[in-house]
Design a protein around this motif. Structure first.
Motif, PDB file in Angstrom:
ATOM      1  N   UNK A  84       0.830  -1.198   0.000  1.00 20.38           N
ATOM      2  CA  UNK A  84       0.000   0.000   0.000  1.00 20.38           C
ATOM      3  C   UNK A  84       0.868   1.252   0.000  1.00 20.38           C
ATOM      4  N   UNK A  85       0.210   2.424   0.028  1.00 21.74           N
ATOM      5  CA  UNK A  85       0.930   3.691  -0.024  1.00 21.74           C
ATOM      6  C   UNK A  85       1.836   3.876   1.187  1.00 21.74           C
ATOM      7  N   UNK A  86       1.420   3.381   2.361  1.00 19.83           N
ATOM      8  CA  UNK A  86       2.259   3.513   3.544  1.00 19.83           C
ATOM      9  C   UNK A  86       3.480   2.603   3.473  1.00 19.83           C
ATOM     10  N   UNK A  87       3.395   1.533   2.682  1.00 16.49           N
ATOM     11  CA  UNK A  87       4.504   0.621   2.401  1.00 16.49           C
ATOM     12  C   UNK A  87       5.310   0.246   3.649  1.00 16.49           C
ATOM     13  N   UNK A  88       4.806  -0.712   4.392  1.00 13.03           N
ATOM     14  CA  UNK A  88       5.512  -1.124   5.597  1.00 13.03           C
ATOM     15  C   UNK A  88       5.260  -2.566   5.957  1.00 13.03           C
ATOM     16  N   UNK A  89       5.896  -2.998   7.024  1.00 10.33           N
ATOM     17  CA  UNK A  89       5.678  -4.330   7.565  1.00 10.33           C
ATOM     18  C   UNK A  89       4.509  -4.275   8.552  1.00 10.33           C
ATOM     19  N   UNK A  90       4.050  -5.436   8.968  1.00 10.07           N
ATOM     20  CA  UNK A  90       2.971  -5.508   9.954  1.00 10.07           C
ATOM     21  C   UNK A  90       3.435  -6.333  11.146  1.00 10.07           C
ATOM     22  N   UNK A  91       2.960  -5.955  12.319  1.00  5.32           N
ATOM     23  CA  UNK A  91       3.199  -6.712  13.545  1.00  5.32           C
ATOM     24  C   UNK A  91       1.877  -7.337  13.957  1.00  5.32           C
ATOM     25  N   UNK A  92       1.792  -8.659  13.863  1.00  4.98           N
ATOM     26  CA  UNK A  92       0.559  -9.392  14.135  1.00  4.98           C
ATOM     27  C   UNK A  92       0.674 -10.054  15.505  1.00  4.98           C
ATOM     28  N   UNK A  93      -0.036  -9.504  16.485  1.00  5.03           N
ATOM     29  CA  UNK A  93      -0.064 -10.063  17.839  1.00  5.03           C
ATOM     30  C   UNK A  93      -1.347 -10.870  17.992  1.00  5.03           C
TER      31      UNK A  93
END
Length: 290
Positions: A84-93
């Motif tokens: 997406x536009x924010x272009x980042x990783x995700x932290x899934x807790x």
């Protein structure tokens, strides 16, 4: 002569250690606005419902009964984050065991096999576990350059908040007070991370049956039951935006029509749209009136 104008106060006060304490000058800055960065849900119909997507810098709750699509939507968001536009990783807790790794791999696009490298996963078994993980996340978010092969974290997912409070609490006044205090601790840490690093924070919540009254909490009909998000009004006051996923069973009791409703949000009116859960993700259904 005019007296000299007073100097504006600093937005944050320095602590004894030389670090700046998180203390926004105006609490309204914590609320998402139409100008805030938005995180796409991967579907134009759902993005249109949310005026562009999920807002950065605040907490969005997704509430719904079991099998309503909460976890599926979180997995979809985790895979969208690098694109997406924010272009980042995700932290899934996650607190609901086990983690749905097979579903995550099935949803991952075959054209981007490395996309799973940008999904960080950790288990939270209690509220204390969660607070420890969020403190560690703060260090990772503050130093995104330490990982050369991973995008900085732009999305934090918690699935689910209600599971952390299933045990160790009863209905006594002391326990209810202790539980509310933990709500506020968790929400304060999530809001700090979201605001300081302009992350999107998504928390899922389960529902409970409503017998009579609503005590000020959100109430909706789903699968023929009158339900309300779990954890009551104390937790409802901790989130900025609440999305409610509901199901309407047909007369034969077979297929269900699902709806995503904006229960409350500081930047959106109350509205809803139909959606469907497919093998390749969660997608909104265009209204026949359009």
């Amino acid at each position: 002569m005019r007296p000299p104008a007073p100097k504006p106060r600093a937005a944050a006060a320095s602590s004894s250690s030389g670090q700046h304490e998180f203390r926004p000058e105006n609490p309204l800055l914590l609320l998402p606005s139409v100008r805030a960065s938005k995180f796409s849900l991967g579907c134009p119909v759902l993005d249109r419902l949310l005026s562009g997507g999920l807002p950065a810098g605040s907490i969005t709750e997704i509430a719904g009964e079991s099998a309503s699509g909460k976890t599926q939507l979180c997995l979809q968001l985790a895979l969208i984050a690098p694109q997406c536009l924010l272009s980042g990783s995700s932290l899934f807790l996650y607190s609901d065991l086990p983690f749905p790794l097979r579903s995550l791999r099935r949803l991952a696009p075959k054209s981007h096999p490395d996309i799973l490298d940008h999904v960080l996963v950790a288990a939270a078994h209690s509220p204390a576990d969660l607070l420890t993980l969020l403190s560690r996340a703060q260090s990772v978010l503050a130093h995104p350059d330490r990982s050369r092969h991973r995008l900085p974290i732009r999305l934090i997912l918690l699935d689910s908040i209600a599971s952390l409070f299933r045990a160790d609490f009863d209905a006594s006044p002391a326990d209810l007070k202790r539980r509310s205090a933990l709500f506020f601790q968790i929400a304060a840490k999530l809001k700090e991370l979201a605001y300081r690093h302009q992350c999107v924070v998504v928390v899922t919540n389960q529902v409970v049956d409503v017998v009579e009254g609503d005590a000020g909490n959100t109430v909706a009909w789903s699968s023929g039951r009158r339900v309300s998000p779990a954890l009551g009004i104390a937790w409802a006051n901790c989130v900025n935006t609440r999305l409610f996923l509901t199901r309407e069973l047909d007369a034969a009791g077979g297929s269900a029509r699902r709806r995503m409703k904006v229960a409350f949000a500081p930047h959106l009116p109350e509205r809803s749209c139909e959606f469907a859960i497919r093998r390749d993700g969660v997608f909104g259904v265009e209204s026949a009136e359009r």
